[in-house]
Design a protein around this motif. Structure first.
Motif, PDB file in Angstrom:
ATOM      1  N   GLY A   1      79.385  36.527 -91.311  1.00 26.76           N
ATOM      2  CA  GLY A   1      78.365  37.031 -90.394  1.00 26.76           C
ATOM      3  C   GLY A   1      78.942  37.336 -89.021  1.00 26.76           C
ATOM      4  O   GLY A   1      78.543  38.316 -88.359  1.00 26.76           O
ATOM      5  N   PHE A   2      79.890  36.509 -88.589  1.00 21.18           N
ATOM      6  CA  PHE A   2      80.556  36.716 -87.301  1.00 21.18           C
ATOM      7  C   PHE A   2      81.331  38.036 -87.311  1.00 21.18           C
ATOM      8  O   PHE A   2      81.283  38.809 -86.340  1.00 21.18           O
ATOM      9  N   LEU A   3      82.015  38.323 -88.426  1.00 17.90           N
ATOM     10  CA  LEU A   3      82.743  39.589 -88.547  1.00 17.90           C
ATOM     11  C   LEU A   3      81.784  40.776 -88.511  1.00 17.90           C
ATOM     12  O   LEU A   3      82.061  41.796 -87.862  1.00 17.90           O
ATOM     13  N   GLU A   4      80.684  40.657 -89.202  1.00 20.07           N
ATOM     14  CA  GLU A   4      79.709  41.749 -89.221  1.00 20.07           C
ATOM     15  C   GLU A   4      79.070  41.950 -87.853  1.00 20.07           C
ATOM     16  O   GLU A   4      78.750  43.081 -87.458  1.00 20.07           O
ATOM     17  N   GLU A   5      78.913  40.860 -87.110  1.00 20.14           N
ATOM     18  CA  GLU A   5      78.314  40.960 -85.780  1.00 20.14           C
ATOM     19  C   GLU A   5      79.265  41.624 -84.789  1.00 20.14           C
ATOM     20  O   GLU A   5      78.852  42.503 -84.018  1.00 20.14           O
ATOM     21  N   HIS A   6      80.537  41.239 -84.824  1.00 17.37           N
ATOM     22  CA  HIS A   6      81.455  41.692 -83.778  1.00 17.37           C
ATOM     23  C   HIS A   6      82.356  42.846 -84.204  1.00 17.37           C
ATOM     24  O   HIS A   6      82.973  43.481 -83.345  1.00 17.37           O
ATOM     25  N   ARG A   7      82.457  43.110 -85.482  1.00 19.89           N
ATOM     26  CA  ARG A   7      83.126  44.307 -85.979  1.00 19.89           C
ATOM     27  C   ARG A   7      84.514  44.493 -85.328  1.00 19.89           C
ATOM     28  O   ARG A   7      84.757  45.450 -84.596  1.00 19.89           O
ATOM     29  N   PHE A   8      85.385  43.571 -85.644  1.00 21.20           N
ATOM     30  CA  PHE A   8      86.755  43.672 -85.149  1.00 21.20           C
ATOM     31  C   PHE A   8      87.434  44.893 -85.762  1.00 21.20           C
ATOM     32  O   PHE A   8      87.172  45.275 -86.907  1.00 21.20           O
ATOM     33  N   ASP A   9      88.351  45.472 -84.991  1.00 23.89           N
ATOM     34  CA  ASP A   9      89.079  46.642 -85.487  1.00 23.89           C
ATOM     35  C   ASP A   9      90.107  46.245 -86.541  1.00 23.89           C
ATOM     36  O   ASP A   9      90.332  46.991 -87.499  1.00 23.89           O
ATOM     37  N   ARG A  10      90.734  45.106 -86.350  1.00 24.03           N
ATOM     38  CA  ARG A  10      91.783  44.655 -87.260  1.00 24.03           C
ATOM     39  C   ARG A  10      91.595  43.157 -87.526  1.00 24.03           C
ATOM     40  O   ARG A  10      91.317  42.395 -86.606  1.00 24.03           O
ATOM     41  N   VAL A  11      91.812  42.750 -88.765  1.00 23.91           N
ATOM     42  CA  VAL A  11      91.694  41.332 -89.133  1.00 23.91           C
ATOM     43  C   VAL A  11      92.788  40.993 -90.134  1.00 23.91           C
ATOM     44  O   VAL A  11      93.041  41.737 -91.087  1.00 23.91           O
ATOM     45  N   GLY A  12      93.446  39.866 -89.901  1.00 21.94           N
ATOM     46  CA  GLY A  12      94.353  39.306 -90.885  1.00 21.94           C
ATOM     47  C   GLY A  12      93.849  37.925 -91.269  1.00 21.94           C
ATOM     48  O   GLY A  12      93.144  37.272 -90.494  1.00 21.94           O
ATOM     49  N   ILE A  13      94.188  37.455 -92.453  1.00 19.18           N
ATOM     50  CA  ILE A  13      93.686  36.151 -92.884  1.00 19.18           C
ATOM     51  C   ILE A  13      94.743  35.420 -93.698  1.00 19.18           C
ATOM     52  O   ILE A  13      95.517  36.033 -94.447  1.00 19.18           O
ATOM     53  N   PHE A  14      94.794  34.093 -93.513  1.00 19.16           N
ATOM     54  CA  PHE A  14      95.701  33.228 -94.255  1.00 19.16           C
ATOM     55  C   PHE A  14      94.885  32.158 -94.960  1.00 19.16           C
ATOM     56  O   PHE A  14      93.853  31.719 -94.459  1.00 19.16           O
ATOM     57  N   SER A  15      95.371  31.714 -96.107  1.00 19.85           N
ATOM     58  CA  SER A  15      94.783  30.521 -96.709  1.00 19.85           C
ATOM     59  C   SER A  15      95.436  29.304 -96.058  1.00 19.85           C
ATOM     60  O   SER A  15      96.626  29.317 -95.735  1.00 19.85           O
ATOM     61  N   TYR A  16      94.659  28.261 -95.843  1.00 19.70           N
ATOM     62  CA  TYR A  16      95.127  27.066 -95.150  1.00 19.70           C
ATOM     63  C   TYR A  16      96.293  26.421 -95.893  1.00 19.70           C
ATOM     64  O   TYR A  16      96.295  26.285 -97.114  1.00 19.70           O
ATOM     65  N   SER A  17      97.312  26.025 -95.118  1.00 23.28           N
ATOM     66  CA  SER A  17      98.472  25.328 -95.658  1.00 23.28           C
ATOM     67  C   SER A  17      98.529  23.936 -95.037  1.00 23.28           C
ATOM     68  O   SER A  17      98.511  23.794 -93.814  1.00 23.28           O
TER      69      SER A  17
END
Length: 436
Positions: free
Chosen positions: A315-331
């Motif tokens: 929901g936060f992503l949909e609200e703020h609509r970042f231009d670029r996003v990267g994601i990692f799984s927790y290590s």
């Protein structure tokens, strides 16, 4: 130093991990060259007899890649293809004793701050006067500029302070001199990197001085693009944005890793900021610099993360609509604040959540790219592949962001800027025609 092959030594440096590691390898290369030692980056020619592996120890996958690379080089040494194998970087800093016990065939292990000791192995001297004298591993028109080392933050998931130590800033004068040297070598774009950009200057100037550094770098003649990576959101100095707005050669681009949006997760991660404060910061950034490209990085699968937390993040992503996003799984990293927590989310669930979150961003990215169709952008020509020129706008950094496929009937010099009218939009890339 004499090798048993009686030929002149040639060193191949293999760099794993982030751009900060790349800069370390470039500095090491410059020091070796200054001592008349032949050196290359990740050579495919196999005409070297010594290898230095600059390792990454950030997350499990990076550690595994580093260990596998070390083992590959040790096997080449066993088969007589190499005389020496040295290991440096974050993995070596953090796990040196374990590595020495498990892979004793390596000739020596070094930590992240032991460049002079590496040079001693070659009977070479560290030359402190070599400010910015690096053997660039990037194309000649862009380079990374590391403005500080280490980090004073205490994020519970992060092992970087264990490997890189406390925050240490370079002086403004040193960084300007380094930038000027890079420009003389053809560099037109520098990407400012650090473990934490916004902390810059607190240790040596007793105040946050990134804005003053930006103005000083913007005055360097011939430096056309300055790009900001890895800004911490808590206590973000808004004066940075004044510099971005006021100076034409500072890109309207900010890489600000937020890691999550659920207050439960932000607290557990020790991010020193709430969702509400992040929302206010994002609005302030976009108000001060209209049209700025915001990039962020997220973590999925932190201990205790629930489906509700994931939904809140989406929901936060949909609200703020970042231009670029990267994601990692927790290590789950030993020695970190979160290591005492139970790593209770299976890896497949972590990866599934990553994919789920990125599907939201993929749609946002496509919509934002479609808005660019018909518009004209200044594009830097990065390379030519498969007969096509590829470049980037000021809203895109190297490797992690969009590329622009450039259509033109004429040859384009690599590193030049061209005006491109966008004709097609894809999920993560654009296509357009060069206009006169």
């Amino acid at each position: 130093m004499k090798s048993r092959t009686l030929r002149k030594d040639k060193v191949n440096i293999i760099t794993l991990g982030c751009s900060k590691n790349m800069v370390d390898s470039e500095v090491l290369s410059g020091q070796l060259l200054a001592n008349d030692i032949s050196v290359v980056h990740e050579s495919a020619k196999k005409d070297h007899n010594i290898v230095i592996v600059n390792t990454c120890g950030f997350i499990d996958k990076a550690k595994e890649e580093s260990v596998n690379t070390i083992l590959e080089q040790v096997e080449l040494k066993r088969r007589g293809r190499l005389d020496k194998v040295y290991v440096t970087g974050c993995l070596s800093e953090r796990y040196r004793n374990n590595l020495e016990a498990e892979i004793p065939e390596v000739d020596a292990y070094f930590g992240t701050m032991e460049l002079p000791l590496i040079l001693k192995r070659f009977e070479a001297n560290y030359q402190a006067e070599l400010i910015g004298e690096r053997l660039l591993s990037t194309p000649s028109h862009y380079a990374y500029l590391k403005i500080s080392e280490g980090c004073n933050r205490t994020c519970s998931f992060c092992a970087i302070p264990l490997m890189r130590g406390q925050h240490t800033s370079k002086t403004i004068e040193q960084l300007v001199a380094e930038a000027e040297g890079l420009v003389k070598r053809g560099v037109k774009e520098v990407m400012l990197i650090a473990q934490e950009l916004t902390y810059y200057g607190l240790d040596i100037y007793k105040r946050r001085e990134l804005p003053r550094l930006l103005h000083a770098l913007a005055d360097v003649k011939g430096l056309e693009w300055i790009r900001l990576h890895y800004a911490y959101p808590s206590k973000f100095p808004l004066e940075i944005l004044d510099a971005v707005r006021e100076r034409d050669n500072i890109c309207n681009y900010l890489d600000m890793p937020l890691q999550h949006a659920s207050n439960n997760m932000l607290k557990a991660m020790r991010r020193q900021i709430t969702r509400e404060e992040m929302t206010e910061l994002i609005y302030n950034i976009r108000e001060k610099v209209p049209g700025i490209c915001l990039r962020t990085t997220l973590i999925a699968g932190f201990p205790g993360e629930t489906e509700d937390d994931v939904e809140e993040l989406k929901g936060f992503l949909e609200e703020h609509r970042f231009d670029r996003v990267g994601i990692f799984s927790y290590s789950h990293e030993e020695g970190t604040g979160a290591y005492s927590l139970v790593d209770n989310i299976p890896q497949e669930v972590k990866e599934s959540r990553c994919q789920e979150i990125m599907e939201v961003q993929q749609e946002i990215s496509l919509e934002k790219n479609q808005e660019k169709v018909g518009k004209v952008f200044k594009v830097i020509v990065d390379k030519k592949e498969a007969g096509r020129y590829l470049g980037r706008t000021e809203f895109d950094s190297v490797e992690v962001d969009n590329e622009v496929v450039i259509n033109t009937p004429k040859p384009l010099p690599i590193g030049d800027f061209v005006q491109v009218k966008i004709t097609k939009a894809f999920d993560y890339d654009l296509e357009g025609d060069v206009i006169a």
